[in-house]
Design an enzyme around this catalytic site. Structure first.
Site, PDB file in Angstrom:
ATOM      1  N   TYR A   1       0.820  -1.216   0.000  1.00 55.85           N
ATOM      2  CA  TYR A   1       0.000   0.000   0.000  1.00 55.85           C
ATOM      3  C   TYR A   1       0.859   1.274   0.000  1.00 55.85           C
ATOM      4  O   TYR A   1       0.337   2.367  -0.195  1.00 55.85           O
ATOM      5  CB  TYR A   1      -0.938   0.045   1.228  1.00 55.85           C
ATOM      6  CG  TYR A   1      -1.896  -1.108   1.359  1.00 55.85           C
ATOM      7  CD1 TYR A   1      -2.102  -2.016   0.324  1.00 55.85           C
ATOM      8  CD2 TYR A   1      -2.603  -1.309   2.545  1.00 55.85           C
ATOM      9  CE1 TYR A   1      -2.970  -3.088   0.461  1.00 55.85           C
ATOM     10  CE2 TYR A   1      -3.483  -2.380   2.688  1.00 55.85           C
ATOM     11  CZ  TYR A   1      -3.645  -3.264   1.644  1.00 55.85           C
ATOM     12  OH  TYR A   1      -4.512  -4.315   1.798  1.00 55.85           O
TER      13      TYR A   1
ATOM     14  N   HIS B   1       0.746 -11.556   2.229  1.00 61.85           N
ATOM     15  CA  HIS B   1      -0.372 -10.857   1.586  1.00 61.85           C
ATOM     16  C   HIS B   1      -1.178 -11.804   0.685  1.00 61.85           C
ATOM     17  O   HIS B   1      -2.402 -11.756   0.669  1.00 61.85           O
ATOM     18  CB  HIS B   1       0.176  -9.685   0.764  1.00 61.85           C
ATOM     19  CG  HIS B   1      -0.788  -8.574   0.564  1.00 61.85           C
ATOM     20  ND1 HIS B   1      -0.431  -7.260   0.554  1.00 61.85           N
ATOM     21  CD2 HIS B   1      -2.128  -8.583   0.354  1.00 61.85           C
ATOM     22  CE1 HIS B   1      -1.493  -6.501   0.356  1.00 61.85           C
ATOM     23  NE2 HIS B   1      -2.538  -7.286   0.220  1.00 61.85           N
TER      24      HIS B   1
HETATM   25  N1  NAP Z   1      -5.446  -8.824   1.891  1.00 60.54           N
HETATM   26  C1  NAP Z   1      -5.808  -8.324   0.726  1.00 60.54           C
HETATM   27  O1  NAP Z   1      -5.429  -8.822  -0.344  1.00 60.54           O
HETATM   28  C2  NAP Z   1      -6.725  -7.145   0.684  1.00 60.54           C
HETATM   29  C3  NAP Z   1      -7.377  -6.807  -0.500  1.00 60.54           C
HETATM   30  C4  NAP Z   1      -8.224  -5.694  -0.498  1.00 60.54           C
HETATM   31  C5  NAP Z   1      -8.409  -4.960   0.655  1.00 60.54           C
HETATM   32  N2  NAP Z   1      -7.739  -5.301   1.800  1.00 60.54           N
HETATM   33  C6  NAP Z   1      -7.884  -4.507   3.047  1.00 60.54           C
HETATM   34  O2  NAP Z   1      -9.266  -4.311   3.301  1.00 60.54           O
HETATM   35  C7  NAP Z   1      -9.536  -2.926   3.389  1.00 60.54           C
HETATM   36  C8  NAP Z   1     -10.943  -2.626   2.911  1.00 60.54           C
HETATM   37  O3  NAP Z   1     -11.138  -3.037   1.578  1.00 60.54           O
HETATM   38  P1  NAP Z   1     -11.276  -2.022   0.349  1.00 60.54           P
HETATM   39  O4  NAP Z   1     -10.598  -0.741   0.669  1.00 60.54           O
HETATM   40  O5  NAP Z   1     -10.803  -2.761  -0.833  1.00 60.54           O
HETATM   41  O6  NAP Z   1     -12.850  -1.833   0.182  1.00 60.54           O
HETATM   42  P2  NAP Z   1     -14.111  -1.445   1.121  1.00 60.54           P
HETATM   43  O7  NAP Z   1     -13.674  -1.177   2.506  1.00 60.54           O
HETATM   44  O8  NAP Z   1     -15.159  -2.466   0.853  1.00 60.54           O
HETATM   45  O9  NAP Z   1     -14.635  -0.118   0.433  1.00 60.54           O
HETATM   46  C9  NAP Z   1     -13.895   1.068   0.454  1.00 60.54           C
HETATM   47  C10 NAP Z   1     -14.587   2.076  -0.471  1.00 60.54           C
HETATM   48  O10 NAP Z   1     -15.889   2.365   0.031  1.00 60.54           O
HETATM   49  C11 NAP Z   1     -15.986   3.761   0.344  1.00 60.54           C
HETATM   50  N3  NAP Z   1     -16.662   3.844   1.645  1.00 60.54           N
HETATM   51  C12 NAP Z   1     -16.175   3.518   2.864  1.00 60.54           C
HETATM   52  N4  NAP Z   1     -17.096   3.670   3.826  1.00 60.54           N
HETATM   53  C13 NAP Z   1     -18.218   4.116   3.194  1.00 60.54           C
HETATM   54  C14 NAP Z   1     -19.504   4.471   3.647  1.00 60.54           C
HETATM   55  N5  NAP Z   1     -19.833   4.370   4.936  1.00 60.54           N
HETATM   56  N6  NAP Z   1     -20.424   4.912   2.727  1.00 60.54           N
HETATM   57  C15 NAP Z   1     -20.096   4.999   1.419  1.00 60.54           C
HETATM   58  N7  NAP Z   1     -18.876   4.670   0.924  1.00 60.54           N
HETATM   59  C16 NAP Z   1     -17.949   4.228   1.808  1.00 60.54           C
HETATM   60  C17 NAP Z   1     -14.569   4.283   0.403  1.00 60.54           C
HETATM   61  O11 NAP Z   1     -14.518   5.599  -0.089  1.00 60.54           O
HETATM   62  P3  NAP Z   1     -13.912   6.833   0.775  1.00 60.54           P
HETATM   63  O12 NAP Z   1     -12.517   6.431   1.191  1.00 60.54           O
HETATM   64  O13 NAP Z   1     -13.945   7.966  -0.187  1.00 60.54           O
HETATM   65  O14 NAP Z   1     -14.831   6.996   1.964  1.00 60.54           O
HETATM   66  C18 NAP Z   1     -13.842   3.347  -0.570  1.00 60.54           C
HETATM   67  O15 NAP Z   1     -13.986   3.825  -1.890  1.00 60.54           O
HETATM   68  C19 NAP Z   1      -8.434  -2.289   2.556  1.00 60.54           C
HETATM   69  O16 NAP Z   1      -8.281  -0.919   2.826  1.00 60.54           O
HETATM   70  C20 NAP Z   1      -7.265  -3.125   2.971  1.00 60.54           C
HETATM   71  O17 NAP Z   1      -6.788  -2.714   4.239  1.00 60.54           O
HETATM   72  C21 NAP Z   1      -6.917  -6.383   1.837  1.00 60.54           C
END
Ligand code: NAP
Length: 270
Positions: free
Chosen positions: A49, A107
């Protein structure tokens, strides 16, 4: 208010944390610091990241004692072999400006690397500088393969999981093996916030779609790490400890499953 789980290492981990994928610079520092200010105590970063320094900066600025925050980072997919794993971990500690992380994950289960890289993070775990070690994107076959080469059971498996992607087999396996399942991309990056079924459920409880999904996770004992860089959403996503979803509605939400995957299928690494 927060809900906690106890890992197979004995560590206490908050079920709800902040994911910090795709945030950088002062905006990231501000978001993470705000999350810490309002009570988040789990931060999920990764080498890939490229924001471990921002996590460290926010931790320092927040004034929250280091031992009160559960910090996860992850060894990047490009890192191959013991020497590189150890060196990249040193770099992570330097960037986060900490003497240890609470959780170190591989990861991805990268083909031809996962065995040797796991042995290397076992070594880091023994050193105490990763208080717990675990895996990311380990679907059932990868978990079932681990006893061939692992001497330590992972404490945590972080996989894509949401009401629209319910990984029944992985959940059952993790529960049986005392591995905490942690749901990433729980909000499906907003792609189902307009689903009438979800909106109806949100209406019933007077909550937002995001809050319903996150509550559904933690109410099953699943940890989750929604990402937001916006303070209002960081607060919204944390405001899920003042209500509960009925058993019938929990089952209804689980029935939303449509196998919807946002991130690539880890089985491509098999
Ligand atoms: N291990 C892995 O391979 C892997 C893969 C993917 C993700 N991850 C981890 O999981 C975390 C979360 O997954 P993700 O970031 O992919 O997706 P997510 O948490 O499902 O969604 C994040 C998106 O939703 C928006 N959002 C967040 N809260 C909201 C709300 N209450 N209302 C409306 N929109 C909202 C955010 O925009 P804004 O920021 O503009 O609010 C962002 O665009 C990552 O940050 C990472 O730490 C791990």
């Amino acid at each position: 208010m927060q809900s906690f789980a106890t890992l197979n290492t004995g560590q206490r981990i908050p079920l709800l944390g902040l994911g910090v994928y795709d945030m950088h610079g002062e905006k990231a520092v501000h978001a993470i610091r705000y999350a810490l200010d309002i009570g988040y105590r789990l931060i999920d970063t990764a080498q890939a990241y490229e924001n471990e320094e921002e996590v460290g900066k926010a931790l320092r600025q927040s004034g929250v004692p280091r031992e009160d925050v559960f910090v996860t980072t992850k060894i990047a997919n490009i890192v191959a072999g013991r020497a590189d794993v150890l060196a990249s971990f040193e770099e992570s500690l330097r960037k986060i400006d900490t003497e240890y992380v609470d959780m170190l994950l591989l990861h991805w289960p990268v083909k031809d690397r996962r065995r040797e890289n796991w042995k290397a993070i076992e070594e880091i775990g023994r050193s105490g500088r990763a208080r717990g070690i675990g895996v990311g994107n380990y679907l059932l076959p990868f978990l079932q393969e681990m006893p061939e080469y692992a001497t330590v059971t992972p404490a945590l498996d972080q996989i894509e999981y949401s009401p629209y992607l319910v990984m029944h087999q992985e959940l059952e396996h993790c529960q049986n093996q005392d591995i905490l399942l942690q749901a990433y991309t729980p909000l499906i990056r907003g792609q189902r916030f307009c689903d009438p079924k979800l909106l109806a459920m949100a209406n019933t409880y007077g909550k937002t779609p995001a809050q319903i999904i996150l509550r559904w996770c933690i109410q099953q004992g699943i940890s989750t790490i929604p990402k937001s860089v916006e303070p209002s959403r960081i607060l919204e996503n944390f405001s899920i400890f003042d209500f509960s979803i009925s058993d019938a509605d929990m089952a209804t939400l689980t029935g939303f499953d449509e196998g919807l995957r946002i991130i690539e299928d880890p089985m491509e690494m098999w």
